[in-house]
Design a protein around this motif. Structure first.
Motif, PDB file in Angstrom:
ATOM      1  N   VAL A  82      46.284  33.056  47.754  1.00 25.40           N
ATOM      2  CA  VAL A  82      45.493  34.273  47.508  1.00 25.40           C
ATOM      3  C   VAL A  82      44.198  33.903  46.779  1.00 25.40           C
ATOM      4  O   VAL A  82      44.076  34.100  45.563  1.00 25.40           O
ATOM      5  N   PRO A  83      43.206  33.364  47.502  1.00 25.57           N
ATOM      6  CA  PRO A  83      41.963  32.902  46.876  1.00 25.57           C
ATOM      7  C   PRO A  83      41.244  33.968  46.054  1.00 25.57           C
ATOM      8  O   PRO A  83      40.676  33.670  45.009  1.00 25.57           O
ATOM      9  N   ARG A  84      41.271  35.202  46.529  1.00 22.92           N
ATOM     10  CA  ARG A  84      40.526  36.260  45.839  1.00 22.92           C
ATOM     11  C   ARG A  84      41.041  36.492  44.418  1.00 22.92           C
ATOM     12  O   ARG A  84      40.299  36.939  43.548  1.00 22.92           O
ATOM     13  N   SER A  85      42.309  36.187  44.187  1.00 22.58           N
ATOM     14  CA  SER A  85      42.869  36.443  42.867  1.00 22.58           C
ATOM     15  C   SER A  85      42.142  35.652  41.783  1.00 22.58           C
ATOM     16  O   SER A  85      42.082  36.077  40.631  1.00 22.58           O
ATOM     17  N   MET A  86      41.566  34.505  42.154  1.00 19.25           N
ATOM     18  CA  MET A  86      40.872  33.679  41.165  1.00 19.25           C
ATOM     19  C   MET A  86      39.545  34.283  40.726  1.00 19.25           C
ATOM     20  O   MET A  86      38.948  33.838  39.759  1.00 19.25           O
ATOM     21  N   ALA A  87      39.082  35.311  41.435  1.00 22.74           N
ATOM     22  CA  ALA A  87      37.816  35.956  41.077  1.00 22.74           C
ATOM     23  C   ALA A  87      37.984  36.985  39.969  1.00 22.74           C
ATOM     24  O   ALA A  87      36.993  37.482  39.428  1.00 22.74           O
ATOM     25  N   PHE A  88      39.231  37.282  39.604  1.00 21.72           N
ATOM     26  CA  PHE A  88      39.471  38.292  38.585  1.00 21.72           C
ATOM     27  C   PHE A  88      39.407  37.688  37.189  1.00 21.72           C
ATOM     28  O   PHE A  88      39.849  36.551  36.974  1.00 21.72           O
ATOM     29  N   PRO A  89      38.876  38.437  36.241  1.00 15.32           N
ATOM     30  CA  PRO A  89      38.742  37.927  34.874  1.00 15.32           C
ATOM     31  C   PRO A  89      40.081  37.648  34.201  1.00 15.32           C
ATOM     32  O   PRO A  89      40.133  36.920  33.215  1.00 15.32           O
ATOM     33  N   THR A  90      41.167  38.206  34.727  1.00 16.32           N
ATOM     34  CA  THR A  90      42.487  37.989  34.129  1.00 16.32           C
ATOM     35  C   THR A  90      43.329  36.998  34.931  1.00 16.32           C
ATOM     36  O   THR A  90      44.529  36.891  34.729  1.00 16.32           O
ATOM     37  N   SER A  91      42.688  36.293  35.844  1.00 15.53           N
ATOM     38  CA  SER A  91      43.409  35.273  36.606  1.00 15.53           C
ATOM     39  C   SER A  91      43.634  34.056  35.706  1.00 15.53           C
ATOM     40  O   SER A  91      43.012  33.926  34.652  1.00 15.53           O
ATOM     41  N   PRO A  92      44.558  33.167  36.103  1.00 14.48           N
ATOM     42  CA  PRO A  92      45.274  33.151  37.376  1.00 14.48           C
ATOM     43  C   PRO A  92      46.630  33.821  37.292  1.00 14.48           C
ATOM     44  O   PRO A  92      47.180  34.012  36.213  1.00 14.48           O
ATOM     45  N   ILE A  93      47.151  34.146  38.473  1.00 16.35           N
ATOM     46  CA  ILE A  93      48.542  34.588  38.582  1.00 16.35           C
ATOM     47  C   ILE A  93      49.422  33.425  38.137  1.00 16.35           C
ATOM     48  O   ILE A  93      49.136  32.266  38.432  1.00 16.35           O
ATOM     49  N   SER A  94      50.476  33.704  37.413  1.00 15.34           N
ATOM     50  CA  SER A  94      51.366  32.651  36.926  1.00 15.34           C
ATOM     51  C   SER A  94      51.975  31.864  38.091  1.00 15.34           C
ATOM     52  O   SER A  94      52.323  32.447  39.123  1.00 15.34           O
ATOM     53  N   PRO A  95      52.104  30.555  37.943  1.00 12.29           N
ATOM     54  CA  PRO A  95      52.623  29.727  39.037  1.00 12.29           C
ATOM     55  C   PRO A  95      54.072  30.020  39.416  1.00 12.29           C
ATOM     56  O   PRO A  95      54.504  29.655  40.509  1.00 12.29           O
ATOM     57  N   ASP A  96      54.827  30.681  38.525  1.00 12.45           N
ATOM     58  CA  ASP A  96      56.220  31.002  38.852  1.00 12.45           C
ATOM     59  C   ASP A  96      56.371  32.392  39.457  1.00 12.45           C
ATOM     60  O   ASP A  96      57.483  32.861  39.688  1.00 12.45           O
ATOM     61  N   ALA A  97      55.245  33.045  39.742  1.00 14.56           N
ATOM     62  CA  ALA A  97      55.292  34.418  40.259  1.00 14.56           C
ATOM     63  C   ALA A  97      54.729  34.505  41.670  1.00 14.56           C
ATOM     64  O   ALA A  97      53.933  33.678  42.107  1.00 14.56           O
TER      65      ALA A  97
END
Length: 205
Positions: A82-97
């Motif tokens: 999900v490349p777009r998720s890295m554009a959010f100021p609260t990224s990244p999504i946790s690697p276990d999720a």
């Protein structure tokens, strides 16, 4: 009324509403997404993304049918896809999720328990894959159809904020164990689908 669930594949991607199957908000980074839209190749990029995730990770969604007519769908994927998720100021999504991307039920099929059917299937899939949590980016100022889910609905069904932001907080729902969380998670996500779909103005693309 016959109900059937099928993994999302290239063969049934056409059964996803057009606005969603031609949207690459999550699947591409912002620059690539804009370029794809200008070149009118968003649909082909979506197909390429689904194909890649299927080959490398497995099913990233489910489509529910009623009497062989598509009634709704849900999509989810690990953050690496999900490349777009890295554009959010609260990224990244946790690697276990796994990230909950989007879900929708067509208006004619709402209120028939299909949301629960979709969610139960997702929960079983994530249990089998050993996933520990589901995360999503909320939109505090959400006012209409969008690819993000309303923060208030995520919180109302048990998601907890793991990184605060005035507009786009990141929220997480823990999947503790197959014995203790399965029913709660199914109920929570079903409530989330129901809350988002109940009002026509709250339908995510």
């Amino acid at each position: 009324m016959g109900r059937r669930l099928a993994p999302l594949t290239l063969d049934n991607l056409s059964d996803v509403p057009e606005a969603c199957r031609t949207c690459v908000f999550w699947e591409l980074d912002p620059v690539s997404g804009e370029a794809a839209a200008k070149a009118r190749r968003s649909a082909s990029e979506k197909e390429a993304w689904v194909s890649a995730v299927l080959l490398e990770w497995g099913s990233c969604g489910r489509v529910v049918y009623v009497d062989d007519e598509p009634a709704g769908f849900v999509m989810y994927a690990p953050p690496a896809y999900v490349p777009r998720s890295m554009a959010f100021p609260t990224s990244p999504i946790s690697p276990d999720a796994v990230q909950l991307l989007t879900a929708s039920l067509l208006p004619a099929y709402q209120g028939q328990g299909l949301g629960r059917v979709l969610v139960q299937t997702v929960a079983k899939d994530l249990v089998r894959r050993g996933v520990k949590a589901i995360e999503a980016f909320g939109d505090v100022r959400w006012k209409g159809p969008a690819c993000l889910l309303p923060t208030e609905h995520l919180r109302a069904v048990g998601f907890k904020t793991v990184r605060h932001h005035e507009r786009f907080p990141r929220l997480r729902l823990e999947l503790r164990s197959t014995l203790s969380w399965k029913g709660d998670v199914e109920m929570a996500l079903d409530r989330l689908l129901g809350a988002v779909q109940k009002d026509p103005a709250l339908r995510p693309l």
